[in-house]
Design an enzyme around this catalytic site. Structure first.
Site: not given
Length: 317
Positions: A130, A169, A254
């Site tokens: 990120h 993500h 995840d």
């Protein structure tokens, strides 16, 4: 054979009561010791030795990140730590731990590209995908996988790199860093809509990098079979376009159905399947050269089991 790089030092990034916590690596380490003790798969566990015992060069971070971003994180940690954003906590040692993580990813590149081993796996923290060129965010101080790509290009003369990101993500930081660069192809499969809000299929790059970004947004509730089908098709498309000399993998776990942060319905064995797919691409294009770095995964048992599925499959080809 797989070289696995990890360190007790990574647990010194103290985030308190936070999903991205030292216990993540403790769970992986315990599972890894069982695998090694039971001789379930041949791995080389490599101490970081010199990296841990000597000052680390911050210039590595400048391959990707701005001086201002580096200084902000460093100074905050020198003051005892704090928050770089709403999700990204630091402690007094977090900057040095994040710097070690970046150097670990670079060392893994050295191992693979000097043929010490065909693939290398970094169980490190904090995660990185990120972090943009100028902002630390989403649990991430610096972008380990992006730094590994630039290091491979600058130090080893690698021309074409494929970064694969299967964290639940979207790897917005990695995408931003290479969005106008056709030498690094970025493939991300991720839950969408979801944090951080980016990763639509229409995001394909700009300028010279147009077409070098491939996003596979997956809705919550998509079947596992469909997910794996989408991943394989996207991976084959990205590899055919980039013809990579090196493959780097942002390995978040995840998307597992037990994960309290992500959850995209996957089972542990799906990570075996995805690892095999990436290996087959690496064998076809990059002589097997593959470096994997840990990203997310916040259910400790599911994280450890999925990471071991990844380890075992890496040693099967």
């Amino acid at each position: 054979m797989t070289t696995i790089l990890t360190s007790e030092t990574f647990r010194n990034h103290d985030t308190g009561d936070h999903p991205e916590k030292p216990a993540r690596l403790t769970a992986i380490d315990q599972a890894l010791k069982r695998v090694v003790a039971n001789q379930e798969t041949p791995v080389t566990l490599q101490s970081l030795g010199d990296l841990e015992g000597s000052p680390l060069n911050e210039n590595l971070l400048r391959l990707v990140h701005t001086p201002e971003q580096i200084a902000l994180a460093k100074n905050l940690c020198l003051q005892g730590g704090g928050s770089l954003d709403a999700d990204t906590k630091t402690s007094a040692q977090s900057f040095q731990v994040a710097l070690l993580a970046a150097h670990t990813a670079a060392k893994a590149v050295d191992i693979v590209l000097t043929k010490q081993d065909s693939n290398a796996l970094c169980f490190l923290r904090p995660p990185g995908h990120h972090a943009t060129q100028n902002k630390s965010m989403g649990f991430c101080l610096f972008n380990n996988i992006a730094l590994a790509a630039r290091y491979a290009q600058k130090t080893h003369g690698i021309g074409r790199v494929l970064i694969v990101d299967w964290d639940v993500h979207h790897g917005n930081g990695t995408q931003d860093i290479f969005y106008d660069d056709d030498s690094v192809t970025f493939l991300s499969i991720h839950r969408y809509p979801f944090y951080p809000g980016s990763g639509d299929s229409s995001e394909t790059g700009t300028g010279r990098g147009l077409g070098a970004t491939l996003n596979i947004p997956v809705e919550f509730g998509t079947t596992r079979a469909k997910y794996l089908q989408l991943f394989q098709a996207g991976l084959e498309k990205a590899a055919a376009k980039s013809r990579p000399e090196l493959i780097l993998l942002s390995a978040g776990f995840d998307a597992h159905h037990l994960d309290p942060v992500g959850n995209l319905g996957l089972e542990t064995e799906d990570y075996t399947s995805m690892t095999r797919m990436v290996q087959e691409i690496a064998n076809s294009y990059s002589g097997g050269s593959l470096v994997s770095c840990l990203e997310g995964g916040y259910h400790l048992e599911a994280l450890a089991d999925s990471a071991m599925a990844h380890v075992k499959q890496l040693n099967c080809m």
